[in-house]
Enzyme design. Structure first.
Site, PDB file in Angstrom:
ATOM      1  CD  GLU A  37      16.331  -3.241  37.970  1.00 50.91           C
ATOM      2  OE1 GLU A  37      16.102  -3.569  39.146  1.00 50.91           O
ATOM      3  OE2 GLU A  37      15.663  -3.651  37.013  1.00 50.91           O
ATOM      4  CD  GLN A  38      15.147  -7.988  35.167  1.00 47.76           C
ATOM      5  OE1 GLN A  38      15.609  -9.077  34.876  1.00 47.76           O
ATOM      6  NE2 GLN A  38      13.859  -7.813  35.388  1.00 47.76           N
ATOM      7  NE  ARG A  96       3.450   0.568  42.373  1.00 49.94           N
ATOM      8  CZ  ARG A  96       3.730  -0.535  43.045  1.00 49.94           C
ATOM      9  NH1 ARG A  96       4.935  -1.054  43.025  1.00 49.94           N
ATOM     10  NH2 ARG A  96       2.793  -1.147  43.745  1.00 49.94           N
ATOM     11  CE1 TYR A 151      -2.639   5.418  45.473  1.00 47.34           C
ATOM     12  CE2 TYR A 151      -4.167   3.626  45.914  1.00 47.34           C
ATOM     13  CZ  TYR A 151      -2.900   4.060  45.583  1.00 47.34           C
ATOM     14  OH  TYR A 151      -1.886   3.150  45.353  1.00 47.34           O
ATOM     15  CG  ASP A 174       6.962  -8.671  45.851  1.00 46.72           C
ATOM     16  OD1 ASP A 174       6.585  -8.415  47.013  1.00 46.72           O
ATOM     17  OD2 ASP A 174       6.362  -8.261  44.839  1.00 46.72           O
TER      18      ASP A 174
HETATM   19  C1  LIG Z   1      -1.665  -3.859  41.805  1.00 42.79           C
HETATM   20  C2  LIG Z   1      -0.646  -3.766  42.914  1.00 42.79           C
HETATM   21  C3  LIG Z   1      -0.775  -2.797  43.899  1.00 42.79           C
HETATM   22  C4  LIG Z   1       0.129  -2.728  44.972  1.00 42.79           C
HETATM   23  N1  LIG Z   1      -0.028  -1.767  45.914  1.00 42.79           N
HETATM   24  C5  LIG Z   1       0.825  -1.704  46.966  1.00 42.79           C
HETATM   25  C6  LIG Z   1       0.680  -0.688  47.961  1.00 42.79           C
HETATM   26  O1  LIG Z   1      -0.207   0.159  47.857  1.00 42.79           O
HETATM   27  N2  LIG Z   1       1.564  -0.666  49.001  1.00 42.79           N
HETATM   28  C7  LIG Z   1       2.572  -1.599  49.130  1.00 42.79           C
HETATM   29  O2  LIG Z   1       3.330  -1.545  50.119  1.00 42.79           O
HETATM   30  N3  LIG Z   1       2.732  -2.573  48.201  1.00 42.79           N
HETATM   31  C8  LIG Z   1       1.901  -2.650  47.124  1.00 42.79           C
HETATM   32  N4  LIG Z   1       2.060  -3.595  46.155  1.00 42.79           N
HETATM   33  C9  LIG Z   1       3.163  -4.575  46.304  1.00 42.79           C
HETATM   34  C10 LIG Z   1       4.495  -3.981  45.900  1.00 42.79           C
HETATM   35  O3  LIG Z   1       4.410  -3.414  44.610  1.00 42.79           O
HETATM   36  C11 LIG Z   1       5.572  -5.055  45.897  1.00 42.79           C
HETATM   37  O4  LIG Z   1       5.457  -5.865  47.044  1.00 42.79           O
HETATM   38  C12 LIG Z   1       6.942  -4.384  45.877  1.00 42.79           C
HETATM   39  O5  LIG Z   1       7.106  -3.641  44.692  1.00 42.79           O
HETATM   40  C13 LIG Z   1       8.029  -5.444  45.986  1.00 42.79           C
HETATM   41  O6  LIG Z   1       9.274  -4.802  45.877  1.00 42.79           O
HETATM   42  P1  LIG Z   1      10.566  -5.678  45.566  1.00 42.79           P
HETATM   43  O7  LIG Z   1      11.673  -4.687  45.467  1.00 42.79           O
HETATM   44  O8  LIG Z   1      10.667  -6.801  46.518  1.00 42.79           O
HETATM   45  O9  LIG Z   1      10.270  -6.348  44.136  1.00 42.79           O
HETATM   46  P2  LIG Z   1      10.058  -5.665  42.723  1.00 42.79           P
HETATM   47  O10 LIG Z   1       9.311  -4.395  42.833  1.00 42.79           O
HETATM   48  O11 LIG Z   1       9.489  -6.728  41.841  1.00 42.79           O
HETATM   49  O12 LIG Z   1      11.525  -5.290  42.241  1.00 42.79           O
HETATM   50  C14 LIG Z   1      12.418  -6.282  41.805  1.00 42.79           C
HETATM   51  C15 LIG Z   1      13.493  -5.605  40.975  1.00 42.79           C
HETATM   52  O13 LIG Z   1      14.464  -6.569  40.625  1.00 42.79           O
HETATM   53  C16 LIG Z   1      14.744  -6.476  39.247  1.00 42.79           C
HETATM   54  N5  LIG Z   1      15.140  -7.833  38.809  1.00 42.79           N
HETATM   55  C17 LIG Z   1      14.340  -8.906  38.634  1.00 42.79           C
HETATM   56  N6  LIG Z   1      15.062  -9.961  38.230  1.00 42.79           N
HETATM   57  C18 LIG Z   1      16.354  -9.544  38.173  1.00 42.79           C
HETATM   58  C19 LIG Z   1      17.562 -10.181  37.821  1.00 42.79           C
HETATM   59  N7  LIG Z   1      17.585 -11.472  37.458  1.00 42.79           N
HETATM   60  N8  LIG Z   1      18.721  -9.468  37.874  1.00 42.79           N
HETATM   61  C20 LIG Z   1      18.708  -8.149  38.250  1.00 42.79           C
HETATM   62  N9  LIG Z   1      17.565  -7.487  38.567  1.00 42.79           N
HETATM   63  C21 LIG Z   1      16.416  -8.180  38.537  1.00 42.79           C
HETATM   64  C22 LIG Z   1      13.457  -6.011  38.610  1.00 42.79           C
HETATM   65  O14 LIG Z   1      13.667  -5.401  37.348  1.00 42.79           O
HETATM   66  C23 LIG Z   1      12.967  -5.023  39.664  1.00 42.79           C
HETATM   67  O15 LIG Z   1      13.504  -3.721  39.488  1.00 42.79           O
HETATM   68  C24 LIG Z   1       1.186  -3.680  45.066  1.00 42.79           C
HETATM   69  C25 LIG Z   1       1.336  -4.643  44.071  1.00 42.79           C
HETATM   70  C26 LIG Z   1       0.442  -4.694  43.000  1.00 42.79           C
HETATM   71  C27 LIG Z   1       0.625  -5.755  41.948  1.00 42.79           C
END
Ligand SMILES: Cc1cc2nc3c(=O)[nH]c(=O)nc-3n(C[C@H](O)[C@H](O)[C@H](O)COP(=O)(O)OP(=O)(O)OC[C@H]3O[C@@H](n4cnc5c(N)ncnc54)[C@H](O)[C@@H]3O)c2cc1C
Length: 397
Positions: A34-35, A108, A214, A292
């Site tokens: 993790e960064q 979260r 909520y 994502d």
């Molecule tokens: C306003 C809002 C409301 C939302 N509500 C919901 C909801 O109610 N329910 C739901 O299911 N989803 C919801 N989402 C979507 C959800 O937040 C994301 O889809 C989810 O967090 C994606 O998780 P992830 O682990 O793929 O990416 P991220 O959460 O973006 O995590 C990526 C991680 O990788 C790390 N990282 C990035 N680049 C590097 C690198 N180069 N080297 C090492 N580490 C790195 C980051 O620091 C981070 O910790 C919402 C999003 C938003 C914007």
């Protein structure tokens, strides 16, 4: 005895930690990179729908999440100005009985703390910013900004919408600004006591905006997301401190509960909402993407994290039993199971953005009439909440 397959997960967000946990449970030797200096999340809530709560249950972490979460009674859509109820979906015990898993609202940070704890701190390297990934037929090397490298049999890019791993595999491509920005914040519940807010998830729909609120943290905090439209996002950062006056002005004329909640918000954060078109491939050789990094979506189905958690379960199941030489085939199987469903959820979320923001007029009236006819828990949502990625018949909806 054969060596245990090693997996490097880049990114310790919800997707990366869920993947690490699912892979650990399946017997892999997993490390997360993790960064940030700590695995943490923005101070905000998250909705956990039954399709991901089911997986969290199988991973053994649902009881710990439930302890600090909030179980809403219903999911309500309301009109922006007079607050008229447009539709109500029962959640609580009813939805848990229908889908075999609850619908929860979590903070979260609580969710990430439970996942990180289950993975184990010794398996999570913080302050490790990935700069790139190389691979050959037998494994991959992750390069970090601190000059270090690690090698692993499998690399999972769970590094979010601005994924470096994605860029390493498929080249640079800027995410698209959607024209929507979200103000987010948490309010201590006692500050809102005079509004007598019910234990429900409420989404208020209006012209060019919507307002979601909520309870989380066992009812101690109220989560607020206010989405408005802006022509452009010219700042370099993806988040800005939000201006409370600007927010208040954007919701002038809305139901008094909206103004009351905005008044109680300390300075909200403002997020630009970006998305990307679906990717044709998620994996190359022993490197794949998750969450994502491969299917960012607008938050209007509350499914981004849920889809990342579904990815995690399928990824572990596909890799389980695959020898090191079969990793590329297993990753291909993973993405072929997941891509169609993730794309469908991305499309639904984008379409909701248009539906939620209709100006008052014939289209809005047609939308409201359709919503009024779907009071209750409609079977139309079975494809989303009833989906079990571990059951082949429902794997590709
Ligand atoms: C306003 C809002 C409301 C939302 N509500 C919901 C909801 O109610 N329910 C739901 O299911 N989803 C919801 N989402 C979507 C959800 O937040 C994301 O889809 C989810 O967090 C994606 O998780 P992830 O682990 O793929 O990416 P991220 O959460 O973006 O995590 C990526 C991680 O990788 C790390 N990282 C990035 N680049 C590097 C690198 N180069 N080297 C090492 N580490 C790195 C980051 O620091 C981070 O910790 C919402 C999003 C938003 C914007």
């Amino acid at each position: 005895m054969p060596r245990t397959t090693t997996v490097a997960v880049v990114g310790g967000g919800i997707g990366g930690l869920a993947a690490a946990l699912a892979l650990l449970r399946a017997g892999f030797d997993v490390r997360v990179y993790e960064q940030s200096g700590a695995v943490s999340q923005v101070g905000a809530g998250i909705q956990l729908a039954p399709n991901c709560a089911r997986i969290l249950h199988r991973l053994g972490v649902l009881p710990a999440i439930e302890k600090s979460a909030f179980a809403p009674a219903t999911f309500d859509f309301r009109r922006w100005d007079d607050g008229r109820l447009l539709s109500r979906t029962p959640l609580g015990a009813g939805i848990a009985a229908t889908y075999g898993a609850p619908y929860l609202h979590a903070h979260r940070s609580d969710l990430v703390a439970v996942l990180a704890d289950a993975v184990g701190p010794d398996r999570i390297g913080t302050g490790r910013r990935c700069r790139g990934v190389n691979h050959d037929g037998t494994g991959a090397e992750v390069r970090f900004a601190d000059g270090g490298t690690v090698t692993a049999d499998v690399v999972v890019g769970a590094d979010g919408i601005h994924s470096v791993v994605r860029e390493a595999l498929y080249g640079p491509e800027q995410p698209r600004f959607t024209g929507h920005v979200a103000y987010r914040g948490l309010v201590p519940a006692e500050r809102l006591s005079r509004l007598n807010l019910e234990p429900r998830c409420t989404v208020r729909l209006g012209p060019g905006a919507h307002f979601v609120h909520y309870f989380v943290s066992a009812g101690r905090l109220h989560n607020v997301v206010c989405v408005v439209e802006e022509d452009s996002w010219t700042r370099e950062s993806w988040t800005d401190p939000g201006d409370s006056e600007e927010l208040r002005a954007a919701f002038t004329g809305w139901h008094p509960a909206v103004g009351g909640i905005i008044d109680a918000l300390d300075r909200p954060l403002k997020w630009a909402l970006f998305d990307r078109p679906p990717l044709a491939r998620w994996s190359t050789g022993p490197v794949t993407l998750l969450g994502d990094a491969c299917h960012p979506m607008l938050p209007y189905g509350a499914q981004g994290a849920a889809q990342a958690i579904e990815d995690a379960a399928v990824l572990a199941a596909c890799l389980e039993g695959a020898g090191r030489r079969e990793v590329p085939t297993a990753l291909h199987q993973y993405e072929s199971i997941r891509r169609g469903r993730a794309t469908r959820v991305q499309d639904m979320s984008r379409a909701n953005g248009r539906r939620f923001h209709l100006p008052d007029g014939p289209d809005q009236q047609a939308r409201d009439a359709a919503m009024a006819s779907s009071f209750g828990l409609s079977p139309e949502i079975d494809w989303l909440y009833g989906h079990d990625p571990m059951v082949p018949e429902t794997a590709v909806a």
